[in-house]
Enzyme design. Structure first.
Site, short mmCIF file in Angstrom:
data_model
loop_
_atom_site.label_atom_id
_atom_site.label_comp_id
_atom_site.label_asym_id
_atom_site.label_seq_id
_atom_site.Cartn_x
_atom_site.Cartn_y
_atom_site.Cartn_z
N THR A 149 -7.83 22.30 -25.96
CA THR A 149 -9.12 21.88 -25.37
C THR A 149 -10.23 22.77 -25.89
OG1 THR A 149 -9.10 23.47 -23.52
CG2 THR A 149 -8.07 21.31 -23.13
N ASP A 150 -11.45 22.27 -25.84
CA ASP A 150 -12.58 23.16 -25.99
C ASP A 150 -12.59 24.06 -24.74
OD1 ASP A 150 -14.82 24.49 -26.83
OD2 ASP A 150 -15.92 22.68 -27.36
N CYS A 151 -13.33 25.18 -24.82
CA CYS A 151 -13.16 26.18 -23.79
C CYS A 151 -13.77 25.74 -22.46
CB CYS A 151 -13.71 27.51 -24.29
SG CYS A 151 -12.72 28.02 -25.71
N ASP A 152 -12.89 25.57 -21.51
CA ASP A 152 -13.22 25.07 -20.17
C ASP A 152 -13.52 23.57 -20.13
OD1 ASP A 152 -12.70 27.46 -18.98
OD2 ASP A 152 -14.79 28.13 -18.92
N SER A 153 -13.03 22.82 -21.11
CA SER A 153 -13.16 21.34 -21.06
C SER A 153 -12.62 20.77 -19.76
CB SER A 153 -12.37 20.68 -22.19
OG SER A 153 -13.10 20.62 -23.37
#
Ligand SMILES: *[C@@H]1O[C@H](CO)[C@@H](O)[C@H](O)[C@H]1NC(C)=O
Ligand SMILES: *[C@@H]1O[C@H](CO)[C@@H](O)[C@H](O)[C@H]1NC(C)=O
Ligand SMILES: *[C@@H]1O[C@H](CO)[C@@H](O)[C@H](O)[C@H]1NC(C)=O
Ligand SMILES: *[C@@H]1O[C@H](CO)[C@@H](O)[C@H](O)[C@H]1NC(C)=O
Length: 594
Positions: free
Chosen positions: A300-304
């Site tokens: 995931t992108d960070c904190d998606s």
């Protein structure tokens, strides 16, 4: 609520920072100075009995053996970027998040610069490098970056998994992250992605399934907005036809997987047609894993996942979010969401352990291909790399070469460029970007080996007089001082454009004009100049320079992107004719708005 949590977190971090600095003054803690790796059989011979440590077995057999030894709790710790350790099996903690967009960067927690390796080579932002259209160059840069990455890994300062390159299509010129990309063209972006991935990943011993470092093509997909009039990447729903996905947004990702054999794809924050990409079975399990057959992990992108829950309200409970993403084909979470909520999701019957096994298997397989489970890296192919292999003369020369190859000549009147260093007795160098080092390296930067600003670079060949004129926002230009030095000089170089306060991650532009009074400064200076006037645009995004194209007193225009650590030297190479620049590539035609 998320914002509040983030705030509390940063207060805590700050407290920790102050505390640790305080302690450091009294009791120096020794920094990590050697590589992190599993299966240290030399120190712990009992590990030899584990098949997952046996280098003579294939990756899938080793992964299978490892996964069956882990408890569910232990597996769950392997689903997040700051992965857990399993001491009884000789597995240390591993930080998955390192970045290397255009050189080893300190953006992710996996990379640290300290006195052992204080710097790394900083290449131009990809938007400039890609303007060279030179695939050999893209791959050569990747190769140098992975050499420096391995060298830093060996002394405990970097990871083996890099979340680069950014292969998003730069369709809207106002996007703040356009600088990170190869531009708006799907073919060039695909070629850039494949070549850079190969440069990072391919090993010199030709072992095809093994990795020098692992690359990641991001952010899948249809992402080219950060923060525009209240619409943020966190809540943006990209409405895209299948044809546009297939023709425009997805080709670079497809090429990364099929032609580059990339080890990872990162899903984005945004939704595509109403579904968050990191929770979309069709996009992940269906396309990336099913059709393209990714050999690696989806992250995931960070904190998606936080955004899916808090900003998009897409799921009813945090456990549902965890289950949705894992069931959709996600393997790794940048953030801590899966660490917190996966156990609950299993307890509630929302996700099966077999799905978690698949995820951790993909993650472990990637680490196996990196040699992470092969014992001490000192005894492996890149074991001899170290601080001496970072910022070498060759690497720094390649940074200068890349900037030279990328710089674009947009206008040249007969008798203007190249300037002859012999006939220029005095060169006026004017503008907010003329003597700033940091602006040149753009975002996702590291700590460059050394900087050569435009003023430094030009000053190495001729005598210069400098006036800043204004800062980048240029609310009020100091026109009179600038005109005075310009009128007295044989030629003028104006270095204008933008910086990270104008365009960056989380900040889009509203228009593509030069900030504030920059164009006024250019026009006024040009009006009193007696020789050539060279306008240099240093920016990631395109700038509307029609006013200068139409002004006969502005005799040349160059675009230099964010040109990296050697940007000023490369600019001088072009200005004095030591190197012949390329002209008007179509990929950046948006620079000139007719
Ligand atoms: C991880 O390492 C710490 C510190 O060495 C240790 O206390 C802990 O038990 C380890 N965790 C596991 C699951 O092995
Ligand atoms: C492409 O880049 C490589 C590496 O810098 C260089 O040797 C080569 O001459 C370049 N090719 C062209 C066509 O400029
Ligand atoms: C878990 O696996 C069982 C048996 O294969 C299946 O019936 C069930 O639907 C699965 N649950 C989820 C949430 O996928
Ligand atoms: C362009 O946008 C900036 C803010 O991003 C604003 O300050 C400026 O006035 C705008 N310029 C024009 C010509 O609209």
């Amino acid at each position: 609520m998320d914002e509040i949590k983030k705030h509390q977190y940063s207060v805590l971090l700050c407290f920790f920072f102050i505390l640790s600095h305080f302690c450091l003054q009294f009791k120096p803690v020794s920094a990590q100075t050697s590589a992190v790796f599993a299966c240290d059989t030399a120190t712990n011979p009992s590990l030899k009995s584990f098949p997952f440590c046996d280098v003579s077995l294939g990756v899938s057999a080793r992964v299978k053996d490892l996964v069956k030894r882990l408890t569910l709790q232990e597996k769950i710790t392997m689903l997040v970027n700051t992965a857990g350790n399993v001491s009884r099996l000789g597995i240390p903690k591993y930080e998955w998040w390192s970045e290397a967009l255009h050189g080893i960067s300190y953006t992710g927690p996996g990379v640290k610069f300290n006195n052992i390796v204080p710097h790394a080579t900083s290449f131009p932002q990809p938007i400039l490098t890609s303007a060279s259209f030179n695939e050999t160059l893209f791959e050569t840069i990747g190769k140098v970056v992975s050499t420096e990455g391995r060298a830093m890994y060996n002394v405990g300062q970097a990871g083996l998994t890099y979340w680069s390159p950014n292969v998003n299509i730069y369709r809207d010129p106002r996007w703040g992250r356009g600088q990170e990309t190869a531009g708006e063209d799907p073919t060039l972006s695909s070629k850039y992605g494949v070549a850079y991935v190969k440069g990072l990943q391919q090993r010199d011993d030709g072992k095809k399934d093994m990795l020098k470092v692992a690359s990641c093509c991001k952010h899948y997909t249809a992402y080219d907005i950060d923060d525009w009039k209240g619409i943020q990447r966190y809540n943006f729903n990209a409405k895209v036809t299948q044809q546009d996905l297939d023709d425009t947004f997805n080709p670079p990702f497809k090429s990364c997987v099929l032609d580059g054999n990339v080890a990872s794809v990162m899903c984005s924050y945004n939704q595509v047609n109403g579904k968050p990409t990191c929770g979309d079975y069709d996009l992940l399990a269906g396309v990336i894993r099913g059709q393209w057959k990714l050999n690696g992990y989806i992250v995931t992108d960070c904190d998606s996942l936080n955004e899916m829950y808090w900003a998009q309200h897409y799921t009813k409970t945090p456990e549902e979010t965890a289950a949705l993403s894992l069931n959709a084909g996600l393997d790794l979470n940048c953030g801590s969401w899966l660490g917190k909520y996966t156990q609950g999701a299993v307890n509630q019957g929302l996700v099966n352990e077999s799905v978690i096994d698949r995820a951790v298997s993909n993650n472990f397989a990637t680490l196996m291909r990196l040699g992470f489970f092969d014992g001490n890296p000192k005894n492996q192919i890149y074991g001899n790399l170290g601080p001496k292999d970072v910022c070498t003369e060759d690497h720094q020369e390649l940074a200068r070469e890349a900037a030279r190859q990328g710089i674009v000549l947009l206008k040249n009147t007969a008798g203007s460029l190249p300037l002859s260093p012999k006939s220029i007795k005095s060169l006026a160098v004017i503008g907010p970007n003329a003597n700033l080092a940091y602006t040149m390296v753009g975002s996702y930067e590291g700590s460059p080996c050394k900087y050569t600003t435009p003023l430094d670079g030009l000053g190495a060949s001729v005598s210069t007089v400098y006036q800043q004129g204004c800062d980048i926002a240029c609310a009020t230009a100091q026109v009179d001082n600038a005109k005075k030095v310009a009128a007295a000089a044989d030629a003028v170089v104006l270095v204008m454009g933008s910086d990270q306060t104008i365009e960056r991650e989380s900040k889009d532009r509203f228009n593509i004009t030069l900030p504030g009074q920059q164009s006024l400064l250019v026009t006024e200076v040009a009006s009193v100049s007696k020789g050539p006037v060279i306008l240099v645009i240093m920016s990631g995004g395109g700038m509307d320079v029609k006013f200068a194209v139409d002004n006969p007193k502005v005799t040349s225009i160059l675009w230099v992107g964010f040109p990296g650590e050697a940007g000023g030297a490369a600019l001088a190479d072009v200005v004095f004719g030591y190197f012949n620049p390329s002209k008007f590539p179509l990929s950046i035609c948006s620079l000139i708005i007719a």
